[in-house]
Design an enzyme around this catalytic site. Structure first.
Site, short mmCIF file in Angstrom:
data_model
loop_
_atom_site.label_atom_id
_atom_site.label_comp_id
_atom_site.label_asym_id
_atom_site.label_seq_id
_atom_site.Cartn_x
_atom_site.Cartn_y
_atom_site.Cartn_z
N ASP A 121 3.23 4.45 -1.07
CA ASP A 121 3.84 5.11 -2.23
C ASP A 121 5.16 5.79 -1.83
OD1 ASP A 121 3.20 6.01 -5.06
OD2 ASP A 121 3.49 7.97 -4.13
N GLU A 133 -2.73 -3.27 15.92
CA GLU A 133 -3.90 -3.09 16.80
C GLU A 133 -5.10 -3.85 16.24
OE1 GLU A 133 -4.62 1.11 16.84
OE2 GLU A 133 -2.74 1.54 17.88
C1 NOJ Z 1 4.76 6.07 -7.45
C2 NOJ Z 1 3.50 5.79 -8.20
O1 NOJ Z 1 3.46 4.43 -8.53
C3 NOJ Z 1 3.50 6.69 -9.41
O2 NOJ Z 1 2.46 6.37 -10.28
C4 NOJ Z 1 3.41 8.12 -8.94
O3 NOJ Z 1 3.53 8.98 -10.05
C5 NOJ Z 1 4.52 8.45 -7.95
N1 NOJ Z 1 4.72 7.43 -6.98
C6 NOJ Z 1 4.22 9.74 -7.21
O4 NOJ Z 1 3.17 9.54 -6.30
#
Ligand code: NOJ
Length: 554
Positions: free
Chosen positions: A211, A261
């Site tokens: 993310d 790994e």
């Molecule tokens: C990207 C994610 O896809 C989204 O849903 C989220 O709100 C933000 N990152 C923050 O984690």
């Protein structure tokens, strides 16, 4: 000419030519009747997923979370939210998926934690200057008595990216204020996530979706540098204080050593919303994550020039780094593509959603035609395709959710300027009736519209013209047709018709025009529900806004 097909893709490279299906767990299937989707619900639908022909599932966060941001606010990165199941449920899901040849990718959210995470609770309790605050980004405010935020940084969800605690210090949050940003210069933060990756890899997960992967390394030197407009202002050279800094790549090189790994090595895919794909592809280097989400196709409107431009650019830019190509048109963060494609080119989607979809009434037939054609095109492109749950049903955005039902923090935090992302997260319709169209047996956490019945999986199963059957057939065929990155454009002689070749015996043609065009070869697959091939498979034409795969005539 494109490269010829090679032998079967080796197992360690399965993700290079894969179809990966994103599950937003709270909205997929609810096994225990609490209105919230859960891991046993997903497990109960594995036969459906394996019949779809996908290679892997990507699970959006299922970790314990107060749900300030739909699960992307995590209190424990190594557990399952009790509303969604247990670690035993997770292990059973992985085992059952693997038994069906379906791999599991999970979301890792390293930029921030929940404000209920034990580290953050400790930091708040310990007070200014304490070592516990060093794991996050705490600063004194500016202006008289520190009443103003320490810098001009803005949150993606609206307002300043700083929140003031009771003792007067401020902490940084690029997303909701319940999602404090971690300080990636702190060794304990690095160790925590390395241990987290190992924890899940040891449990058998096959890969990780990272993310906001481009945000971890920040320039926190004093005074904090200005960045009032987040992504919009990126200087595109790695010198922005918050995003896409050159140092971030070192983190992923260390993660790659961990992934390697394992046997087979774990895969990873970076989520980086970046204005260009050239720097984005750097995250896909072989000694880093290997793959990124290329959102350029997702950002394009239904238009041949836009599609052609983004495809050419992505192919070119990925080639320079040797990473794996990806294509995606829908996710849990954007309005569903069937809906987007039926809106006029350049529509302000936020304004359209704010009008509950009334600004421009959607023509459902157009939406379905274009979405089907785009799918047939996307699944013919080299590299991996990421699908978002429900797109195989042709689902539209639920644009008219009542505002008192909205859960996405975006709505409140932007002062109701943006409606948020709930419209693509409405729980799936599995059957035509029931309290939640088969999602569970006791309602759903977001209201489902009556028209969901028309899109239910049960009503499409076995119907040759349905969206579900189109996805099944396209995914199955694609596996047989090519497993290399071979691609070249073929001149169709018509600017409204895109045509490309993947292999000597496999081409794709997409008709954006309002007239019928001939298919110059033997039909393999068409997005047209009425376009079943005749006995010779040859005499076919392509109706407006449809796409086909064919073997060209020599
Ligand atoms: C990207 C994610 O896809 C989204 O849903 C989220 O709100 C933000 N990152 C923050 O984690």
């Amino acid at each position: 000419m494109p490269a010829h097909r090679s032998a079967t893709t080796p197992t360690s490279d399965w993700w290079r030519q894969a179809v990966i299906y994103q599950i937003y767990p709270r909205s997929f299937a609810d096994a225990d009747g609490d209105g919230i989707g859960d891991l046993p619900g997903i497990r109960s639908r594995l036969d459906y997923l394996s019949r779809l022909g996908i290679d892997a599932i990507w699970l959006s966060p299922f970790y314990p979370s107060p749900l300030a941001d739909g699960g992307y606010d995590i209190t424990d990165h190594r557990d399952v939210d009790p509303r969604l199941g247990t670690l035993d449920d997770f292990d059973a899901l992985v085992a059952d998926a693997h038994q069906r040849g379906v791999r599991i990718i999970i979301d890792i959210v390293p930029n921030h934690t929940s404000d209920r995470h034990p580290w953050f609770l400790e930091a708040v309790a310990a007070g200014p200057g304490s070592p516990a605050r060093e794991r996050y980004i705490f600063r004194d405010g500016s202006g008289p008595d520190g009443r103003e935020p320490p810098s001009d940084w803005r949150s993606h969800f609206g307002g300043p990216a700083w929140h003031r605690t009771a003792d007067g210090q401020w902490y940084c949050h690029l997303f909701a204020r319940e999602q404090p940003d971690l300080n990636w210069a702190h060794p304990e933060v690095r160790d925590y996530f390395e241990d987290t990756l190992r924890f899940w890899a040891d449990r058998g997960v096959d890969g990780f979706r990272i993310d906001v992967a481009h945000s971890l390394a920040k320039d926190l030197s004093s005074p904090l540098r200005s960045q009032p407009n987040l992504d919009g202002m990126l200087p595109l050279d790695g010198s922005d204080p918050l995003y896409d800094r050159d140092e971030v790549h070192e983190i992923y090189r260390s993660w790659r050593r961990i992934f390697d790994e394992y046997d087979p090595p774990r895969m990873a895919v970076a989520e980086t919303w970046h204005p260009t794909s050239s720097r984005t592809y750097l995250y896909a280097r072989a000694d880093e994550l290997g793959q990124i989400f290329d959102f350029s196709l997702l950002k394009a409107d239904w238009h041949p020039d836009q599609f052609r431009t983004v495809i050419s650019r992505s192919l070119g830019e990925h080639a320079g780094v040797g990473g794996a190509l990806t294509w995606v048109v829908s996710s849990h963060d954007v309005p569903r593509h069937a809906t987007r494609y039926a809106l006029p080119v350049g529509t302000d989607l936020d304004a359209w959603l704010r009008s509950d979809g009334t600004h421009f009434p959607l023509d459902e037939a157009t939406a379905q035609r274009r979405a089907r054609a785009a799918t047939v095109m996307m699944l013919a492109l080299p590299g991996s395709a990421y699908l978002y749950q429900g797109e195989e049903l042709g689902l539209l955005e639920v644009a008219d959710l009542p505002v008192d039902a909205l859960q996405d923090p975006v709505y409140e935090r932007t002062g109701h300027r943006l409606k948020g992302r709930d419209g693509c997260r409405v729980p799936l319709p599995w059957t035509v009736d029931g309290s939640s169209f088969g999602f569970g047996n006791n309602g759903a956490w977001l209201p489902q519209p009556d028209w969901f019945a028309t899109y239910a999986a049960s009503s499409q199963d076995g119907h040759p013209g349905s969206s579900l059957e189109l996805y099944r057939r396209a995914i199955t065929l694609r596996r047989k047709l090519a497993d290399t990155d071979g691609f070249c454009w073929v001149d169709s002689g018509d600017a409204q018709v895109l045509r490309f070749a993947r292999a000597e015996d496999w081409q794709c043609i997409v008709n954006f025009s309002a007239h019928t065009v001939p298919i110059p070869g033997r039909l393999i697959l068409t997005s047209d529900p009425a376009g079943i091939p005749d006995r010779t498979g040859q005499s076919h034409t392509l109706r407006p806004e449809t796409a086909a795969w064919f073997t060209p005539m020599n």
